[in-house]
Design a protein around this motif. Structure first.
Motif, PDB file in Angstrom:
ATOM      1  N   ASP A 140      13.175   0.263 -10.512  1.00 15.27           N
ATOM      2  CA  ASP A 140      11.795   0.037 -10.049  1.00 15.27           C
ATOM      3  C   ASP A 140      11.642   0.066  -8.533  1.00 15.27           C
ATOM      4  OD1 ASP A 140      10.821  -0.248 -12.669  1.00 15.27           O
ATOM      5  OD2 ASP A 140      11.298  -2.392 -12.678  1.00 15.27           O
ATOM      6  N   TYR A 141      12.559   0.739  -7.827  1.00 19.29           N
ATOM      7  CA  TYR A 141      12.460   0.763  -6.360  1.00 19.29           C
ATOM      8  C   TYR A 141      11.142   1.357  -5.860  1.00 19.29           C
ATOM      9  CZ  TYR A 141      13.053   1.867  -1.486  1.00 19.29           C
ATOM     10  OH  TYR A 141      12.842   1.980  -0.144  1.00 19.29           O
ATOM     11  N   PRO A 142      10.694   2.520  -6.346  1.00 18.77           N
ATOM     12  CA  PRO A 142       9.412   3.051  -5.846  1.00 18.77           C
ATOM     13  C   PRO A 142       8.242   2.089  -6.079  1.00 18.77           C
ATOM     14  CG  PRO A 142      10.608   4.773  -6.977  1.00 18.77           C
ATOM     15  CD  PRO A 142      11.340   3.481  -7.248  1.00 18.77           C
ATOM     16  N   LYS A 143       8.244   1.427  -7.221  1.00 12.38           N
ATOM     17  CA  LYS A 143       7.180   0.467  -7.518  1.00 12.38           C
ATOM     18  C   LYS A 143       7.245  -0.716  -6.554  1.00 12.38           C
ATOM     19  CE  LYS A 143       5.448  -2.419 -11.270  1.00 12.38           C
ATOM     20  NZ  LYS A 143       5.668  -2.882 -12.636  1.00 12.38           N
ATOM     21  N   ASN A 144       8.457  -1.209  -6.277  1.00 11.07           N
ATOM     22  CA  ASN A 144       8.624  -2.329  -5.346  1.00 11.07           C
ATOM     23  C   ASN A 144       8.253  -1.914  -3.919  1.00 11.07           C
ATOM     24  OD1 ASN A 144       9.540  -3.871  -7.483  1.00 11.07           O
ATOM     25  ND2 ASN A 144      11.691  -3.485  -7.048  1.00 11.07           N
ATOM     26  N   LEU A 145       8.608  -0.701  -3.538  1.00 16.88           N
ATOM     27  CA  LEU A 145       8.260  -0.203  -2.209  1.00 16.88           C
ATOM     28  C   LEU A 145       6.747  -0.116  -2.050  1.00 16.88           C
ATOM     29  CD1 LEU A 145       8.916   1.043   0.544  1.00 16.88           C
ATOM     30  CD2 LEU A 145       9.146   3.247  -0.614  1.00 16.88           C
ATOM     31  N   LEU A 146       6.084   0.398  -3.069  1.00 17.44           N
ATOM     32  CA  LEU A 146       4.629   0.497  -3.039  1.00 17.44           C
ATOM     33  C   LEU A 146       4.007  -0.894  -2.890  1.00 17.44           C
ATOM     34  CD1 LEU A 146       2.245   2.435  -3.196  1.00 17.44           C
ATOM     35  CD2 LEU A 146       2.296   2.197  -5.673  1.00 17.44           C
ATOM     36  N   GLN A 147       4.561  -1.874  -3.579  1.00 19.86           N
ATOM     37  CA  GLN A 147       4.058  -3.240  -3.475  1.00 19.86           C
ATOM     38  C   GLN A 147       4.281  -3.801  -2.067  1.00 19.86           C
ATOM     39  OE1 GLN A 147       2.180  -4.905  -5.815  1.00 19.86           O
ATOM     40  NE2 GLN A 147       1.859  -6.245  -4.055  1.00 19.86           N
ATOM     41  N   GLU A 148       5.408  -3.468  -1.446  1.00 20.08           N
ATOM     42  CA  GLU A 148       5.670  -3.909  -0.068  1.00 20.08           C
ATOM     43  C   GLU A 148       4.629  -3.323   0.887  1.00 20.08           C
ATOM     44  OE1 GLU A 148       9.662  -3.038   1.252  1.00 20.08           O
ATOM     45  OE2 GLU A 148      10.524  -3.874  -0.579  1.00 20.08           O
ATOM     46  N   LEU A 149       4.282  -2.059   0.677  1.00 21.05           N
ATOM     47  CA  LEU A 149       3.273  -1.418   1.520  1.00 21.05           C
ATOM     48  C   LEU A 149       1.901  -2.072   1.336  1.00 21.05           C
ATOM     49  CD1 LEU A 149       4.342   2.310   1.136  1.00 21.05           C
ATOM     50  CD2 LEU A 149       4.725   0.820   3.095  1.00 21.05           C
ATOM     51  N   ILE A 150       1.599  -2.465   0.111  1.00 18.78           N
ATOM     52  CA  ILE A 150       0.340  -3.181  -0.164  1.00 18.78           C
ATOM     53  C   ILE A 150       0.377  -4.537   0.521  1.00 18.78           C
ATOM     54  CG2 ILE A 150      -1.049  -4.281  -1.960  1.00 18.78           C
ATOM     55  CD1 ILE A 150      -0.059  -2.018  -3.864  1.00 18.78           C
ATOM     56  N   ASP A 151       1.484  -5.263   0.378  1.00 17.73           N
ATOM     57  CA  ASP A 151       1.622  -6.598   0.971  1.00 17.73           C
ATOM     58  C   ASP A 151       1.526  -6.567   2.494  1.00 17.73           C
ATOM     59  OD1 ASP A 151       1.944  -7.562  -1.597  1.00 17.73           O
ATOM     60  OD2 ASP A 151       4.134  -7.741  -1.450  1.00 17.73           O
ATOM     61  N   ASN A 152       1.993  -5.485   3.101  1.00 19.38           N
ATOM     62  CA  ASN A 152       1.953  -5.346   4.562  1.00 19.38           C
ATOM     63  C   ASN A 152       0.651  -4.699   5.050  1.00 19.38           C
ATOM     64  OD1 ASN A 152       4.476  -6.489   5.097  1.00 19.38           O
ATOM     65  ND2 ASN A 152       5.519  -4.565   4.649  1.00 19.38           N
ATOM     66  N   ASP A 153      -0.320  -4.537   4.127  1.00 15.73           N
ATOM     67  CA  ASP A 153      -1.619  -3.929   4.450  1.00 15.73           C
ATOM     68  C   ASP A 153      -1.500  -2.530   5.029  1.00 15.73           C
ATOM     69  OD1 ASP A 153      -3.200  -6.057   3.563  1.00 15.73           O
ATOM     70  OD2 ASP A 153      -2.965  -7.117   5.469  1.00 15.73           O
ATOM     71  N   LEU A 154      -0.514  -1.782   4.584  1.00 16.16           N
ATOM     72  CA  LEU A 154      -0.372  -0.401   5.022  1.00 16.16           C
ATOM     73  C   LEU A 154      -1.031   0.565   4.053  1.00 16.16           C
ATOM     74  CD1 LEU A 154       3.298  -0.531   6.291  1.00 16.16           C
ATOM     75  CD2 LEU A 154       1.208  -0.479   7.640  1.00 16.16           C
ATOM     76  N   ILE A 155      -1.319   0.068   2.856  1.00 14.18           N
ATOM     77  CA  ILE A 155      -2.008   0.885   1.864  1.00 14.18           C
ATOM     78  C   ILE A 155      -2.877  -0.048   1.028  1.00 14.18           C
ATOM     79  CG2 ILE A 155      -0.163   0.767   0.130  1.00 14.18           C
ATOM     80  CD1 ILE A 155      -0.713   3.704  -0.477  1.00 14.18           C
ATOM     81  N   GLU A 156      -4.059   0.421   0.688  1.00 13.32           N
ATOM     82  CA  GLU A 156      -4.990  -0.391  -0.095  1.00 13.32           C
ATOM     83  C   GLU A 156      -4.559  -0.437  -1.564  1.00 13.32           C
ATOM     84  OE1 GLU A 156      -9.265   0.750  -1.032  1.00 13.32           O
ATOM     85  OE2 GLU A 156      -9.414  -0.325   0.883  1.00 13.32           O
ATOM     86  N   LYS A 157      -4.766  -1.575  -2.191  1.00 17.50           N
ATOM     87  CA  LYS A 157      -4.324  -1.766  -3.574  1.00 17.50           C
ATOM     88  C   LYS A 157      -4.950  -0.745  -4.531  1.00 17.50           C
ATOM     89  CE  LYS A 157      -3.507  -5.414  -6.915  1.00 17.50           C
ATOM     90  NZ  LYS A 157      -3.635  -6.847  -7.200  1.00 17.50           N
ATOM     91  N   ASP A 158      -6.244  -0.475  -4.379  1.00 11.41           N
ATOM     92  CA  ASP A 158      -6.918   0.500  -5.253  1.00 11.41           C
ATOM     93  C   ASP A 158      -6.355   1.903  -5.062  1.00 11.41           C
ATOM     94  OD1 ASP A 158      -8.527  -1.461  -6.332  1.00 11.41           O
ATOM     95  OD2 ASP A 158     -10.176  -1.097  -4.927  1.00 11.41           O
ATOM     96  N   LEU A 159      -6.036   2.247  -3.827  1.00 13.92           N
ATOM     97  CA  LEU A 159      -5.447   3.555  -3.559  1.00 13.92           C
ATOM     98  C   LEU A 159      -4.027   3.624  -4.117  1.00 13.92           C
ATOM     99  CD1 LEU A 159      -5.489   6.352  -2.287  1.00 13.92           C
ATOM    100  CD2 LEU A 159      -4.904   5.295  -0.103  1.00 13.92           C
TER     101      LEU A 159
END
Length: 137
Positions: free
Chosen positions: A99-118
């Motif tokens: 699940d690394y890509p999924k965890n990475l995506l969540q890190e980007l969301i948590d750091n406000d680098l990508i919006e959750k809906d996007l």
């Protein structure tokens, strides 16, 4: 008279000296690279918005959020940009973790680098298959 003319010519100060010491052209990716950091965990997401001093470059802080981070309806280009952002942040030493890509995506969301809906629009299976392909192995 010749001495006065030479003195005037050689003592002249060019009014645009700072322009001579900087580049006339800067690529968008070059400016982006100045603000990016491969280790987001240590520096935090705010490090991207700090003004950086670089020799021979005019850099200003990036304070406005890009449209793809704030809109609710996303175009293919916006989804592609978000997917590219995820792929840029991949840590190859962790790529085999479950699940690394999924965890990475969540890190980007948590750091406000990508919006959750996007982030919901990013196809993680494409990213996983890209990194599991023979070309990347």
């Amino acid at each position: 008279m010749l001495e006065q003319t030479l003195d005037r010519l050689y003592s002249n100060t060019y009014p645009f000296a700072s322009s001579v010491k900087t580049t006339a052209y800067q690529a968008v990716s070059e400016i982006k690279d100045r603000f990016s950091d491969p280790n987001l965990k240590e520096l935090g997401a705010t490090s991207h918005y700090q003004e950086l001093n670089a020799s021979n470059r005019y850099l200003q802080p990036i304070t406005a959020r890009p449209d793809f981070l704030t809109t609710s309806s996303y175009s293919a280009a916006q989804i592609g940009s978000a997917t590219h952002l995820v792929m840029q942040q991949v840590d190859f030493s962790r790529i085999d973790e479950p699940d690394y890509p999924k965890n990475l995506l969540q890190e980007l969301i948590d750091n406000d680098l990508i919006e959750k809906d996007l982030a919901k629009q990013v196809n993680l299976s494409y990213i996983e298959s890209f990194f599991n392909d023979r070309v990347c192995a």
